[in-house]
Design an enzyme around this catalytic site. Structure first.
Site, PDB file in Angstrom:
ATOM      1  N   ASP A   1      29.143 -61.578 -18.928  1.00  0.00           N
ATOM      2  CA  ASP A   1      28.433 -60.364 -18.535  1.00  0.00           C
ATOM      3  C   ASP A   1      29.123 -59.573 -17.433  1.00  0.00           C
ATOM      4  O   ASP A   1      28.737 -58.441 -17.161  1.00  0.00           O
ATOM      5  CB  ASP A   1      27.015 -60.716 -18.077  1.00  0.00           C
ATOM      6  CG  ASP A   1      26.079 -60.819 -19.256  1.00  0.00           C
ATOM      7  OD1 ASP A   1      26.199 -59.979 -20.154  1.00  0.00           O
ATOM      8  OD2 ASP A   1      25.251 -61.736 -19.287  1.00  0.00           O
TER       9      ASP A   1
ATOM     10  N   HIS B   1      27.570 -70.259 -14.895  1.00  0.00           N
ATOM     11  CA  HIS B   1      27.189 -70.536 -16.278  1.00  0.00           C
ATOM     12  C   HIS B   1      26.709 -71.962 -16.394  1.00  0.00           C
ATOM     13  O   HIS B   1      27.241 -72.848 -15.719  1.00  0.00           O
ATOM     14  CB  HIS B   1      28.374 -70.300 -17.224  1.00  0.00           C
ATOM     15  CG  HIS B   1      27.942 -70.096 -18.624  1.00  0.00           C
ATOM     16  ND1 HIS B   1      27.692 -71.152 -19.481  1.00  0.00           N
ATOM     17  CD2 HIS B   1      27.672 -68.963 -19.310  1.00  0.00           C
ATOM     18  CE1 HIS B   1      27.305 -70.661 -20.632  1.00  0.00           C
ATOM     19  NE2 HIS B   1      27.275 -69.343 -20.571  1.00  0.00           N
TER      20      HIS B   1
HETATM   21  N1  ACO Z   1      25.268 -66.327  -7.763  1.00  0.00           N
HETATM   22  C1  ACO Z   1      25.067 -67.117  -6.697  1.00  0.00           C
HETATM   23  N2  ACO Z   1      24.819 -68.431  -6.780  1.00  0.00           N
HETATM   24  C2  ACO Z   1      24.790 -68.962  -8.009  1.00  0.00           C
HETATM   25  C3  ACO Z   1      24.990 -68.200  -9.164  1.00  0.00           C
HETATM   26  C4  ACO Z   1      25.233 -66.832  -9.012  1.00  0.00           C
HETATM   27  N3  ACO Z   1      25.442 -66.041 -10.059  1.00  0.00           N
HETATM   28  N4  ACO Z   1      24.914 -68.997 -10.251  1.00  0.00           N
HETATM   29  C5  ACO Z   1      24.645 -70.222  -9.787  1.00  0.00           C
HETATM   30  N5  ACO Z   1      24.586 -70.190  -8.451  1.00  0.00           N
HETATM   31  C6  ACO Z   1      24.323 -71.321  -7.571  1.00  0.00           C
HETATM   32  C7  ACO Z   1      22.847 -71.615  -7.464  1.00  0.00           C
HETATM   33  O1  ACO Z   1      22.232 -70.892  -6.431  1.00  0.00           O
HETATM   34  C8  ACO Z   1      22.865 -73.082  -7.203  1.00  0.00           C
HETATM   35  O2  ACO Z   1      23.242 -73.301  -5.859  1.00  0.00           O
HETATM   36  P1  ACO Z   1      22.540 -74.426  -5.003  1.00  0.00           P
HETATM   37  O3  ACO Z   1      22.902 -75.709  -5.690  1.00  0.00           O
HETATM   38  O4  ACO Z   1      23.157 -74.253  -3.663  1.00  0.00           O
HETATM   39  O5  ACO Z   1      21.072 -74.133  -5.050  1.00  0.00           O
HETATM   40  C9  ACO Z   1      24.039 -73.586  -8.057  1.00  0.00           C
HETATM   41  O6  ACO Z   1      24.914 -72.471  -8.167  1.00  0.00           O
HETATM   42  C10 ACO Z   1      23.612 -74.050  -9.444  1.00  0.00           C
HETATM   43  O7  ACO Z   1      22.833 -73.030 -10.052  1.00  0.00           O
HETATM   44  P2  ACO Z   1      21.792 -73.270 -11.225  1.00  0.00           P
HETATM   45  O8  ACO Z   1      20.823 -72.140 -11.263  1.00  0.00           O
HETATM   46  O9  ACO Z   1      21.236 -74.656 -11.140  1.00  0.00           O
HETATM   47  O10 ACO Z   1      22.729 -73.244 -12.475  1.00  0.00           O
HETATM   48  P3  ACO Z   1      22.251 -72.899 -13.919  1.00  0.00           P
HETATM   49  O11 ACO Z   1      23.115 -73.644 -14.822  1.00  0.00           O
HETATM   50  O12 ACO Z   1      20.792 -73.066 -14.112  1.00  0.00           O
HETATM   51  O13 ACO Z   1      22.527 -71.329 -13.943  1.00  0.00           O
HETATM   52  C11 ACO Z   1      22.865 -69.153 -14.662  1.00  0.00           C
HETATM   53  C12 ACO Z   1      23.204 -70.624 -14.912  1.00  0.00           C
HETATM   54  C13 ACO Z   1      21.369 -68.934 -14.892  1.00  0.00           C
HETATM   55  C14 ACO Z   1      23.665 -68.312 -15.662  1.00  0.00           C
HETATM   56  C15 ACO Z   1      23.243 -68.790 -13.210  1.00  0.00           C
HETATM   57  O14 ACO Z   1      24.601 -69.033 -12.993  1.00  0.00           O
HETATM   58  C16 ACO Z   1      22.881 -67.346 -12.875  1.00  0.00           C
HETATM   59  O15 ACO Z   1      21.733 -67.072 -12.500  1.00  0.00           O
HETATM   60  N6  ACO Z   1      23.861 -66.404 -12.987  1.00  0.00           N
HETATM   61  C17 ACO Z   1      23.579 -65.017 -12.747  1.00  0.00           C
HETATM   62  C18 ACO Z   1      22.969 -64.379 -13.978  1.00  0.00           C
HETATM   63  C19 ACO Z   1      23.982 -64.182 -15.084  1.00  0.00           C
HETATM   64  O16 ACO Z   1      25.110 -63.766 -14.853  1.00  0.00           O
HETATM   65  N7  ACO Z   1      23.543 -64.457 -16.304  1.00  0.00           N
HETATM   66  C20 ACO Z   1      24.372 -64.322 -17.500  1.00  0.00           C
HETATM   67  C21 ACO Z   1      24.715 -65.690 -18.029  1.00  0.00           C
HETATM   68  S1  ACO Z   1      25.778 -65.587 -19.435  1.00  0.00           S
HETATM   69  C22 ACO Z   1      24.742 -65.144 -20.703  1.00  0.00           C
HETATM   70  O17 ACO Z   1      23.607 -65.457 -20.777  1.00  0.00           O
HETATM   71  C23 ACO Z   1      25.317 -64.309 -21.717  1.00  0.00           C
END
Ligand code: ACO
Length: 381
Positions: free
Chosen positions: A316, A265
């Site tokens: 989610d 998140h």
């Molecule tokens: N699975 C694997 N790795 C992840 C995940 C995940 N779900 N979420 C973050 N990471 C990793 C990224 O790959 C990144 O790693 P790195 O630094 O080695 O490249 C690090 O964690 C940071 O990730 P970011 O994308 O920079 O974090 P951001 O704050 O932009 O992402 C997000 C938030 C988009 C929700 C992300 O966690 C994600 O894609 N999750 C999966 C989709 C999801 O569950 N969405 C629902 C969100 S809640 C809502 O909207 C109601």
């Protein structure tokens, strides 16, 4: 010689950590995993209140008295019916459409068919009530149409949550099912400046109307990084198959640098408190239905993802397993999210109108400058 345009030195990609505005509605404590609506802890609201009560809180900034709540419930129940041409429109849109595309289209169409003398002023709490009341009917009408069933009659006697379940499944569901839906609607009702709420506020900040703002929000919620993740969680449960395969499948995904849906998140650095509550509801409805498969698989996935990647579940992760157990088709999970978040979206739009400032950030230009214009006839590929 080319001159470099003046530009802000730093770019915050995704506007991460940028404080864009002041809001009175929702507070997220990402470090401690707390979520407050108007100062009230989501855990207390999920335990004691209803979606209607929470919607009142978001719109008016205070909890209602019993009489105020009764009045709001009645007004919402009376505003559920769609104008006849809007119902017909749903029946003529392609049955195989993505339900979020249907919702986006129908939300934008609704005000065109409202008889202005009987409808509440659109850019007011009246408009918020109308949209909140009508969205379950839109979702249900489309579900009936694509199942080749005739539209259901209005049921003003049902609560918002029960009505939503009834509109989608054609059944009222047990009290436990209705409460699971009610709690999920409470938990999804607002979440500060998430992408769809921001989109709604950007639209409202141009002094556009409430319906246009909510149309922007619906389109933004559709994306799998926002509202669409719970559907993908169910696909992952299918892919995993049995609990004993969870570890292998999750590790393989991580090795391929795939994102595990339902984890991570932007704001929470610990477990999302909504996930904690929905995990319990996933267990309760699963036990009641005699099927804990999704719950058991997800519990294992939580363990593996935390061990391997240090990530926590978001809202989610368990919402899809709750909805699937209630008999809701997967592609309606995101429309249900919209049926709840519309309370928060509209509260934010009304807040934007009260303290309006055009939202218009700047970009750092990294393209070419001082190019020589070549007439069309002289250009080569
Ligand atoms: N699975 C694997 N790795 C992840 C995940 C995940 N779900 N979420 C973050 N990471 C990793 C990224 O790959 C990144 O790693 P790195 O630094 O080695 O490249 C690090 O964690 C940071 O990730 P970011 O994308 O920079 O974090 P951001 O704050 O932009 O992402 C997000 C938030 C988009 C929700 C992300 O966690 C994600 O894609 N999750 C999966 C989709 C999801 O569950 N969405 C629902 C969100 S809640 C809502 O909207 C109601």
């Amino acid at each position: 010689m080319a001159s470099t345009p003046d530009a802000p030195a730093e770019v915050q990609r995704g506007l991460q950590d940028i404080v864009a505005l002041e809001s009175h509605i929702t507070f997220i404590d990402g470090k401690r995993g707390r979520l407050l609506y108007e100062g009230y802890d989501i855990r207390d609201l999920a335990e004691h209140s209803t979606f209607e009560e929470v919607a009142y809180l978001l719109w008016y900034g205070r909890l209602p008295t019993a009489e105020q709540l009764r009045d709001l419930e009645q007004r919402l129940a009376q505003l559920r019916a769609l104008p006849e041409p809007v119902g017909r429109l749903i029946d003529t849109l392609p049955a195989e459409s993505n339900p979020m595309d249907i919702l986006r289209t129908v939300v934008s169409t609704l005000p065109m068919f409202e008889p202005s003398e009987t409808q509440p002023s659109p850019n007011s709490i009246g408009g918020a009530l109308r949209l909140t009341a009508a969205i379950p009917t839109m979702i249900g009408r489309f579900q009936r149409r694509r199942s080749q069933l005739s539209p259901l009659k209005e049921r003003p006697d049902l609560s918002h949550a029960k009505n939503l379940l009834y509109q989608i499944t054609g059944r009222e569901g047990s009290d436990l099912d209705a409460r699971a839906m009610d709690v999920s609607l409470i938990l999804h009702a607002d979440h500060e400046l998430n992408a769809s709420t921001f989109a709604a506020r950007v639209t409202a900040s141009t002094l556009s109307d409430l319906y246009s703002s909510i149309t922007s929000a619906v389109g933004t919620l559709k994306g799998p990084l926002h509202g669409g993740a719970n559907e993908r969680v169910m696909e992952m449960i299918d892919e995993i198959g049995t609990v004993d395969r969870a570890e292998e499948v999750v590790k393989a995904k991580l090795a391929r640098h795939e994102r595990i849906m339902g984890f991570g998140h932007r704001v929470y650095k610990v477990e999302d408190p909504r996930a904690t509550i929905l995990r319990e509801w996933s267990r309760r409805v699963g036990e009641s239905a005699g099927n804990l498969h999704a719950y058991d698989v997800l519990q294992k996935v939580v363990e593996v993802v935390h061990r391997e990647k240090g990530l926590y579940p978001n809202v989610d992760l368990f919402s899809g397993s709750v909805y699937a157990t209630l008999g809701i088709p997967r592609d309606l999970f995101t429309p249900i999210f919209a049926a709840s978040r519309v309370a928060g979206w509209t509260a934010h739009v009304l807040e934007e109108y009260r303290d309006l400032r055009l939202i218009r950030p700047t970009a750092r230009y990294v393209g070419p400058v001082d190019q020589t214009y070549v007439p069309l006839a002289e250009r080569t590929a």
